[in-house]
Motif scaffolding. Sequence first.
Motif, PDB file in Angstrom:
ATOM      1  N   PRO A   4      35.827  48.488  54.314  1.00 29.23           N
ATOM      2  CA  PRO A   4      36.655  49.630  53.897  1.00 29.23           C
ATOM      3  C   PRO A   4      38.117  49.211  53.747  1.00 29.23           C
ATOM      4  CG  PRO A   4      35.203  50.247  55.703  1.00 29.23           C
ATOM      5  CD  PRO A   4      35.101  48.762  55.563  1.00 29.23           C
ATOM      6  N   LYS A   5      38.804  49.827  52.805  1.00 24.55           N
ATOM      7  CA  LYS A   5      40.188  49.464  52.518  1.00 24.55           C
ATOM      8  C   LYS A   5      41.079  49.616  53.740  1.00 24.55           C
ATOM      9  CE  LYS A   5      43.834  50.315  49.084  1.00 24.55           C
ATOM     10  NZ  LYS A   5      44.221  51.099  47.890  1.00 24.55           N
ATOM     11  N   TRP A   6      40.829  50.660  54.543  1.00 25.39           N
ATOM     12  CA  TRP A   6      41.708  50.929  55.683  1.00 25.39           C
ATOM     13  C   TRP A   6      41.565  49.883  56.789  1.00 25.39           C
ATOM     14  CZ3 TRP A   6      39.492  51.959  60.481  1.00 25.39           C
ATOM     15  CH2 TRP A   6      38.148  52.320  60.480  1.00 25.39           C
ATOM     16  N   LEU A   7      40.491  49.050  56.708  1.00 27.53           N
ATOM     17  CA  LEU A   7      40.306  47.992  57.695  1.00 27.53           C
ATOM     18  C   LEU A   7      40.904  46.650  57.245  1.00 27.53           C
ATOM     19  CD1 LEU A   7      36.687  48.566  59.060  1.00 27.53           C
ATOM     20  CD2 LEU A   7      38.849  48.909  60.262  1.00 27.53           C
ATOM     21  N   LYS A   8      41.437  46.614  56.038  1.00 28.89           N
ATOM     22  CA  LYS A   8      42.045  45.385  55.530  1.00 28.89           C
ATOM     23  C   LYS A   8      43.563  45.515  55.646  1.00 28.89           C
ATOM     24  CE  LYS A   8      40.167  43.298  51.978  1.00 28.89           C
ATOM     25  NZ  LYS A   8      39.476  42.152  52.605  1.00 28.89           N
ATOM     26  N   LEU A 178      32.007  47.968  37.872  1.00 28.82           N
ATOM     27  CA  LEU A 178      33.060  48.282  38.839  1.00 28.82           C
ATOM     28  C   LEU A 178      32.495  48.435  40.248  1.00 28.82           C
ATOM     29  CD1 LEU A 178      35.265  50.829  36.830  1.00 28.82           C
ATOM     30  CD2 LEU A 178      35.829  48.469  37.415  1.00 28.82           C
ATOM     31  N   LYS A 179      31.321  49.035  40.338  1.00 24.26           N
ATOM     32  CA  LYS A 179      30.692  49.230  41.648  1.00 24.26           C
ATOM     33  C   LYS A 179      30.301  47.894  42.292  1.00 24.26           C
ATOM     34  CE  LYS A 179      28.821  53.857  40.735  1.00 24.26           C
ATOM     35  NZ  LYS A 179      27.584  54.660  40.555  1.00 24.26           N
ATOM     36  N   PHE A 187      40.686  50.416  44.132  1.00 17.72           N
ATOM     37  CA  PHE A 187      41.644  50.979  43.170  1.00 17.72           C
ATOM     38  C   PHE A 187      40.929  51.907  42.182  1.00 17.72           C
ATOM     39  CE2 PHE A 187      42.813  46.758  44.585  1.00 17.72           C
ATOM     40  CZ  PHE A 187      44.078  46.975  45.124  1.00 17.72           C
ATOM     41  N   LYS A 188      39.904  52.572  42.681  1.00 17.00           N
ATOM     42  CA  LYS A 188      39.001  53.371  41.850  1.00 17.00           C
ATOM     43  C   LYS A 188      39.737  54.424  41.010  1.00 17.00           C
ATOM     44  CE  LYS A 188      34.643  55.941  42.338  1.00 17.00           C
ATOM     45  NZ  LYS A 188      35.024  57.284  41.854  1.00 17.00           N
ATOM     46  N   LYS A 189      40.619  55.189  41.639  1.00 15.65           N
ATOM     47  CA  LYS A 189      41.305  56.270  40.921  1.00 15.65           C
ATOM     48  C   LYS A 189      42.175  55.728  39.801  1.00 15.65           C
ATOM     49  CE  LYS A 189      41.426  59.723  44.623  1.00 15.65           C
ATOM     50  NZ  LYS A 189      42.316  60.567  45.492  1.00 15.65           N
ATOM     51  N   HIS A 190      42.914  54.671  40.102  1.00 14.10           N
ATOM     52  CA  HIS A 190      43.799  54.070  39.105  1.00 14.10           C
ATOM     53  C   HIS A 190      42.999  53.527  37.927  1.00 14.10           C
ATOM     54  CE1 HIS A 190      47.121  51.804  37.395  1.00 14.10           C
ATOM     55  NE2 HIS A 190      46.401  50.685  37.460  1.00 14.10           N
ATOM     56  N   ASN A 216      50.734  43.034  40.198  1.00 12.75           N
ATOM     57  CA  ASN A 216      51.185  43.588  41.476  1.00 12.75           C
ATOM     58  C   ASN A 216      50.006  43.816  42.413  1.00 12.75           C
ATOM     59  OD1 ASN A 216      53.458  44.775  39.434  1.00 12.75           O
ATOM     60  ND2 ASN A 216      54.292  44.383  41.475  1.00 12.75           N
ATOM     61  N   HIS A 217      50.207  43.466  43.670  1.00 10.61           N
ATOM     62  CA  HIS A 217      49.159  43.579  44.675  1.00 10.61           C
ATOM     63  C   HIS A 217      48.667  45.011  44.806  1.00 10.61           C
ATOM     64  CE1 HIS A 217      47.613  43.791  48.885  1.00 10.61           C
ATOM     65  NE2 HIS A 217      47.065  42.653  48.541  1.00 10.61           N
ATOM     66  N   ASN A 218      49.590  45.983  44.753  1.00 10.28           N
ATOM     67  CA  ASN A 218      49.201  47.377  44.946  1.00 10.28           C
ATOM     68  C   ASN A 218      48.544  47.985  43.714  1.00 10.28           C
ATOM     69  OD1 ASN A 218      51.433  47.639  43.318  1.00 10.28           O
ATOM     70  ND2 ASN A 218      52.668  48.783  44.773  1.00 10.28           N
ATOM     71  N   ARG A 219      48.333  47.168  42.676  1.00 10.07           N
ATOM     72  CA  ARG A 219      47.623  47.644  41.491  1.00 10.07           C
ATOM     73  C   ARG A 219      46.367  46.832  41.217  1.00 10.07           C
ATOM     74  NH1 ARG A 219      52.524  49.270  37.386  1.00 10.07           N
ATOM     75  NH2 ARG A 219      50.819  49.441  35.908  1.00 10.07           N
TER      76      ARG A 219
END
Length: 344
Positions: A4-8, A178-179, A187-190, A216-219
């Motif tokens: 999960p993203k929140w664990l990274k 994508l899956k 980054f599913k929503k983006h 960019n890392h956040n993208r």
Amino acid sequence: MKTPKWLKWEFLPWKYFYFPVYIYYLILSLKEGSMGWIAAVNPQLPLGGMADTSKNSLLVHFQKNLIPSSILIDKKLSDLELKEKLIASDLTFPLIAKPDRMERGLGVELVKDISALNKYNQKNKFEYLIQEYIDYPIELGILYYRYPDSSVGEITSIVQKGFLKIIGDGNSKVKELLKKHPRAGYFKKHIEKQWSAKMDHVLALDEELLLEPIGNHNRGTTFHNANDLINEALVRVFDNICKQVPDFYYGRFDIRVPSLEDLYAGQNIKIIELNGSNSEPAHIYDPEYSLFRAYKDLLFHYKIMFRIARINHRVNSVKYISAMEGFRILRYAEGNRNILRATR
């Protein structure tokens, strides 16, 4: 099973991730008797380049062959005036549009035609750059510093950017690919917003779809630790490049280059952007890097900036700014970021 993203930790909001850095900065400030020492790192830039720094004001110092062709656009320019300025510049699509005074990829877009550029122009509330799109295959972030009492510098960090893309198998739709992708889901929503019209499209075998062209890392771009590329030849290349910018001692160059041979020869390098004291040793965001090592490297770079500032202050008589002035610059920059976010 994907983590999960929140664990990274690499995806932690930077304001929380930087908490230990705030503490360390305070310790250094108490040691020096000034909260505004960071302004002396790069004396010509606001807070040494920590916030509200004009990208254009840095790029104009470099030889023309080192930078993409670009023009600075006033925030009140009409679409007609914009078109005239574009024609006069000889720039051709696709182009990069980016706010002149923002960080972390905020507001950066690849615009493919005049309609997209007009749309960007109409929602924009700040000066921005229109920049030639450089599609060289290698993009690097190179962190360089030089102590003011030395004629040579050091490179302490190189990050190589792996752009977010999927590769077709001849059967699967884009949404299915994508899956399966190990990072796209973060980054599913983006991605869905950008590629909504292509979700049911089937990519041919080995066909590549670049999902995010902005490094960019956040993208979605993966940051790979490329410190093994550091050598004396590369340091000399950036010694020569950095001396083109007055009173510049610490920062990260975001560059594109056709090959590593060109990089070491100092040829065909295009400086996309230069950042000052807000520059991170971006190799720490490699997915394999530990949080402990990341903090160790990050604090080490603040120690370097602190020493640069002290030398400038004591030897070159560069003044520190007051804490009040520093916070004013930071508040102003944050206010502008909030305004820009509201339009995106």
